[in-house]
Design an enzyme around this catalytic site. Structure first.
Site, PDB file in Angstrom:
ATOM      1  N   LYS A 113       0.836  -1.202   0.000  1.00  0.00           N
ATOM      2  CA  LYS A 113       0.000   0.000   0.000  1.00  0.00           C
ATOM      3  C   LYS A 113       0.864   1.242   0.000  1.00  0.00           C
ATOM      4  CE  LYS A 113      -2.032   2.523   3.203  1.00  0.00           C
ATOM      5  NZ  LYS A 113      -2.157   3.865   2.557  1.00  0.00           N
ATOM      6  N   CYS A 121      12.874  12.055   6.578  1.00  0.00           N
ATOM      7  CA  CYS A 121      13.084  11.660   7.972  1.00  0.00           C
ATOM      8  C   CYS A 121      14.533  11.845   8.403  1.00  0.00           C
ATOM      9  CB  CYS A 121      12.650  10.210   8.186  1.00  0.00           C
ATOM     10  SG  CYS A 121      13.497   9.021   7.121  1.00  0.00           S
ATOM     11  N   GLU A 127       9.060  15.917  15.896  1.00  0.00           N
ATOM     12  CA  GLU A 127       9.364  15.947  14.473  1.00  0.00           C
ATOM     13  C   GLU A 127       8.374  16.840  13.736  1.00  0.00           C
ATOM     14  OE1 GLU A 127      10.665  12.723  11.130  1.00  0.00           O
ATOM     15  OE2 GLU A 127       8.801  12.310  12.201  1.00  0.00           O
TER      16      GLU A 127
END
Length: 483
Positions: free
Chosen positions: A174, A283, A384
């Site tokens: 996915k 990231c 984050e």
């Protein structure tokens, strides 16, 4: 209007419910396509196709699988322009970035694992004292699930799929519902490449329904996921009691540590990239910049000057440095973090506002933003943001900056800038991260392990680590007679 379809059992098909989701172009803020709103019924259909394909695919020769994967790699590269344009349109990133990095890397992922599987060897141990030999079989797991994020859509999608297929598994995958376009194009490539039906199945939909159906499926043997830490926690809670293998590559709050003895010009140039590449939506971005006190004022002035010259604009223009953020919701989230940082005492040095681009006024653009902080405990340094926002903070000693760098729940990567080899080794050993770059950033060798510590994830991907993850070791012990 582009209508994306699922790829199940070698065919492009509509979701069983016939329900679709709108797909937005971040650079314009307008709907440009629809994607399947798949649910557990579509996932079950995909699983059955994968399960039926597994016996033949898992027993096929490594040479055969290698050839198919290399053909997929070649076709991606041959269609680089189409893929790059789709990635830019879907994600908002500069076309130049998608052309130079995202799509070539996706092709390289397939090519690398096409070759790596032919070199994947097993161990053997002989004990002549008792006439035994032990050897390790590495067998594919079966049907595995791969779920990828929106920031590097095809890049990270293929990073998971390629080793899973190379090692003989069948896949239910996915992509992010926010950026499905290149996964759809990959479906067409797989058909053209002659990938057997059911070996790879791509199901589009929301994480809460489609993604969760993959994670919770009782017969899907492993989950490889890249995304947010909260989602990773949910996956772990769901999959761990089912004894699935898990590879979770999650968030980061990465330090960029700059010592006064560094190659200053190179550091400054690379720090621009490590701060704002892909609009900071990587990231691995160095979002906490720690600078040695003796050069702090110089760096601050030079960095602000460089950042102020970066162009935010139409992703299709060659001189655009920052394109659009991926969605309106994400733009609002980034701005909330900036405003909170200022409320907590951070000093805004540059940026801090959405941008209106001529002829793209409804797009999701944001200035590259620099905020000076005096505490590592502020929200900006602990959570984050995943956007074009960095903090600046000075330090006085090696011991101090190591403590600052490690003082977060994350532990994905770190960058260290110094010409002192002894210091670089000390820092590399003491930083609590899965990756340390010294005098560079995002310099990736596909043979090396990739992953984080603490809340940045579980497990390692890349190189032989990925092939080990997608296989089950089985020891075979034979005692023999020499008489």
């Amino acid at each position: 209007m582009i209508k994306i379809e699922n790829y199940i059992n070698g065919q492009l098909v509509s979701p069983l419910s016939e329900n679709y989701l709108d797909n937005y172009n971040p650079s314009t803020g307008k709907i440009y396509g629809q994607i399947p709103n798949s649910d557990e019924n579509d996932v079950e259909k995909a699983y059955q196709a994968a399960e039926n394909a597994f016996p033949l695919w898992s027993k096929s020769s490594t040479e055969y699988r290698s050839k198919i994967l290399q053909r997929i790699a070649d076709l991606i590269f041959e269609n680089l322009e189409e893929f790059a344009l789709a990635e830019s349109k879907d994600n908002g990133k500069p076309l130049s970035l998608a052309t130079a990095v995202d799509i070539p890397r996706a092709s390289s992922n397939f090519s690398f694992f096409a070759k790596a599987i032919t070199q994947f060897s097993s161990e053997s141990h002989e004990n002549s004292a008792i006439n035994t030999i032990n050897f390790t079989l590495r067998q594919p797991l079966g049907v595995v699930g791969c779920i990828s994020p929106w920031n590097l859509p095809l890049y990270l999608f293929t990073w998971k799929i390629a080793p899973a297929l190379a090692s003989g598994n069948c896949v239910v995958a996915k992509p992010s519902e926010v950026t499905p376009y290149t996964a759809y194009l990959l479906s067409k490539i797989c058909i053209e490449a002659g990938l057997p039906k059911g070996v790879l199945n791509i199901v589009h939909g929301l994480g809460a329904s489609c993604g969760n159906a993959i994670v919770s499926h009782p017969n899907i043997k492993a989950i490889s996921f890249t995304g947010g830490t909260k989602t990773g926690q949910h996956i772990a809670r769901t999959a761990a009691p089912m004894f699935k293998k898990l590879s979770l590559e999650l968030g980061g709050k990465n330090p960029n540590i700059i010592f006064s003895d560094c190659n200053y010009d190179k550091m400054l140039q690379v720090s621009l990239k490590s701060s704002f590449a892909n609009q900071g939506q990587i990231c691995l971005c160095g979002s906490r910049i720690f600078v040695e006190a003796s050069i702090y004022d110089k760096f601050k002035a030079d960095f602000v000057e460089k950042v102020s010259g970066m162009k935010v604009g139409n992703p299709l223009e060659k001189n655009t440095d920052l394109g659009a953020l991926v969605s309106k919701e994400h733009l609002e989230k980034v701005d909330e973090y900036v405003q909170k940082a200022i409320q907590e005492g951070g000093q805004l040095l540059y940026g801090g506002k959405p941008v209106q681009v001529n002829d793209f006024e409804e797009g999701y653009y944001y200035q590259p933003t620099i905020i000076e902080v005096d505490s590592n405990q502020c929200t900006l340094n602990q959570e984050e943001v995943f956007g074009p926002v960095v903090s600046l903070m000075k330090f006085s000693s090696e011991e101090e900056v190591i403590a600052l760098a490690n003082d977060t729940k994350y532990g994905l990567s770190a960058s260290v800038w110094t010409s002192n080899i002894d210091r670089s080794m000390r820092m590399s050993q003491q930083l609590k991260t899965g990756i340390v770059w010294v005098n560079t950033w995002l310099n990736r060798d596909l043979r090396t392990p990739f992953g984080g510590t603490k809340s940045s994830g579980v497990g390692r991907e890349g190189g032989l680590e990925a092939l080990r993850f997608f296989t089950e070791p089985k020891n075979v012990c034979i005692q023999y007679s020499i008489e």
